[in-house]
Motif scaffolding. Structure first.
Motif, PDB file in Angstrom:
ATOM      1  N   LYS A   1       0.817  -1.221   0.000  1.00  0.00           N
ATOM      2  CA  LYS A   1       0.000   0.000   0.000  1.00  0.00           C
ATOM      3  C   LYS A   1       0.852   1.273   0.000  1.00  0.00           C
ATOM      4  O   LYS A   1       0.316   2.359  -0.133  1.00  0.00           O
ATOM      5  CB  LYS A   1      -0.860   0.038   1.273  1.00  0.00           C
TER       6      LYS A   1
ATOM      7  N   ARG B   1       2.099   2.408   2.653  1.00  0.00           N
ATOM      8  CA  ARG B   1       1.473   3.075   3.795  1.00  0.00           C
ATOM      9  C   ARG B   1       2.504   3.275   4.890  1.00  0.00           C
ATOM     10  O   ARG B   1       3.277   2.370   5.185  1.00  0.00           O
ATOM     11  CB  ARG B   1       0.355   2.181   4.312  1.00  0.00           C
TER      12      ARG B   1
ATOM     13  N   SER C   1      -7.939  -0.855   3.887  1.00  0.00           N
ATOM     14  CA  SER C   1      -8.559  -0.809   2.567  1.00  0.00           C
ATOM     15  C   SER C   1      -7.512  -1.147   1.498  1.00  0.00           C
ATOM     16  O   SER C   1      -6.337  -0.791   1.632  1.00  0.00           O
ATOM     17  CB  SER C   1      -9.154   0.575   2.318  1.00  0.00           C
TER      18      SER C   1
ATOM     19  N   ASN D   1      -6.166  -0.258  -1.288  1.00  0.00           N
ATOM     20  CA  ASN D   1      -5.780   0.748  -2.269  1.00  0.00           C
ATOM     21  C   ASN D   1      -4.403   1.270  -1.888  1.00  0.00           C
ATOM     22  O   ASN D   1      -4.049   1.253  -0.719  1.00  0.00           O
ATOM     23  CB  ASN D   1      -6.774   1.926  -2.239  1.00  0.00           C
TER      24      ASN D   1
ATOM     25  N   SER E   1     -10.571   4.194  -2.313  1.00  0.00           N
ATOM     26  CA  SER E   1     -10.768   2.817  -1.831  1.00  0.00           C
ATOM     27  C   SER E   1     -11.529   1.995  -2.875  1.00  0.00           C
ATOM     28  O   SER E   1     -12.344   2.526  -3.622  1.00  0.00           O
ATOM     29  CB  SER E   1     -11.562   2.825  -0.525  1.00  0.00           C
TER      30      SER E   1
ATOM     31  N   HIS F   1      -6.861  12.239   1.022  1.00  0.00           N
ATOM     32  CA  HIS F   1      -7.116  10.807   1.116  1.00  0.00           C
ATOM     33  C   HIS F   1      -8.166  10.486   0.069  1.00  0.00           C
ATOM     34  O   HIS F   1      -8.798  11.393  -0.456  1.00  0.00           O
ATOM     35  CB  HIS F   1      -7.666  10.526   2.510  1.00  0.00           C
TER      36      HIS F   1
HETATM   37 MG    MG Z   1      -8.005   3.278   3.871  1.00  0.00          MG
END
Ligand code: MG
Ligand code: TXA
Length: 318
Positions: A48, A50, A135, A137, A143, A222
């Motif tokens: 991700k 992230r 999620s 994505n 998402s 986001h």
């Molecule tokens: Mg998310």
């Protein structure tokens, strides 16, 4: 090539190998991995892109599993779980020591949710470990609400998407934690504030980073298309100001004047908020494919799910 299939046993086999599987839920698709495998969890963050300071939600299939994760299950949390699980509610509870720090980003709380999707519940029942799933994505992108959205994001790098069809609710779960025994909403979502307060009375809403440094996922930008996106009240005025541009409109209902634009997508033909929520991300994905100069979204009425949708639109446009 990423396999897109309904085969639960195959999905279980992949998760047991410490690999990842995208799973359907009623909100959005999640990117799932074994919470007790550092390898799997690191893959989630890598795939991700992230940041590690952003914790993951653990997905459970039975109420008993809460006590595998949390040291306390406050009365109000139990009432909410009774009312909404399986469903689109995430509870933030004080965590047990053996819940890995990678999942909780080092916090002393853990996010827990029981999704309402039979295929995923059946998969979870087939596992002898718990899974976490953000999620599915890339960080800050829209998402996914269809298996094909996930495939287009991660084709080749992800082994499998468990295909559970289109996500029924279409926006993420509502997240609720507790501060001094008071319920605090950290993310508006698929369950409206009105529904939450009908169960536990008034709640505090801390739906942004300034108010809630403890909910690090609430970044301002986001859920964003690649195309420049705007959230406006007066569509006609905006179109006049941007004559000659290729504009895609995201409208709340068909009740509107004629607009001279490239594309119009409707969230709901009848102005129905639940339908609008379920279509929101797919409509954004579709407009984002059209090579437009800009996407212009119309603000929804600010009540019930309209509040949650406006929240997502605001973040998509910053
Ligand atoms: Mg998310
Ligand atoms: O509907 C959903 O919740 C979906 C589906 C897949 O279940 N999941 C989802 O996960 O939206 P994610 O990772 O995209 O968003 C989870 C949010 C993040 O903003 C994160 O910061 C917050 O939950 N969160 C998770 N654990 C937390 C904790 N212990 N304390 C505060 N916030 C937490």
């Amino acid at each position: 090539m990423t396999l897109v299939s309904k085969d639960i046993l195959k999905a279980a086999e992949i998760l047991k190998r410490e690999e990842l599987v995208a799973i359907p839920t009623e909100t959005v698709y999640g990117l799932a991995g074994n919470i007790y495998s550092d390898t799997a969890i690191k893959k989630i963050f890598e795939m991700k892109k992230r940041p590690f300071f952003n914790p993951l939600i653990v997905h459970i299939h039975s109420m008993e599993q809460v006590m595998e994760l949390a040291v306390d299950f406050p009365e109000k949390a139990q009432q909410l779980a009774q009312a909404f699980w399986p469903g689109s509610l995430t509870l933030i509870l004080p965590k047990k020591n053996d819940v890995p720090d990678l999942i909780t980003a080092g916090k002393d709380t853990v996010g827990i949710r029981m999704p309402q999707h039979e295929l995923t519940l059946e998969l979870l029942r087939n596992l002898d470990f718990l899974v976490a799933a953000p999620s599915a994505n890339p960080f800050t992108h829209i998402s996914p609400t269809k298996a094909l959205h996930v495939k287009s994001y991660f084709n080749g790098s992800l082994e499998m998407v468990l295909d559970g069809g289109d996500c029924e609710n279409g926006i993420e779960s509502t997240i609720i934690g507790f501060e001094n025994e008071k319920a605090v909403v950290y993310r508006l979502g698929s369950i409206s504030l009105e529904d939450i307060t009908s169960i536990i009375g008034p709640v505090t809403v801390k739906n942004n980073k300034e108010q809630a440094p403890n909910a690090p996922g609430m970044l301002e930008k986001h859920y964003a298309p690649r195309t420049a996106t705007y959230l406006v009240d007066d569509i006609s005025e905006f179109i006049d100001q941007h004559a000659g541009k290729k504009i895609g409109l995201l409208l709340h209902s068909t009740d509107h004047p004629d607009y001279a634009v490239t594309q119009v997508n409707y969230l709901s033909k009848t102005g129905h908020l639940k339908e609008a929520a379920s279509r929101l991300y797919n409509a954004m994905h579709e407009l984002d494919q059209l090579d437009l100069d800009m996407i212009v979204a119309q603000r929804l009425p600010d009540h019930d799910l309209g509040k949650s949708i406006n929240d997502r639109l605001k973040r998509a446009t910053k």
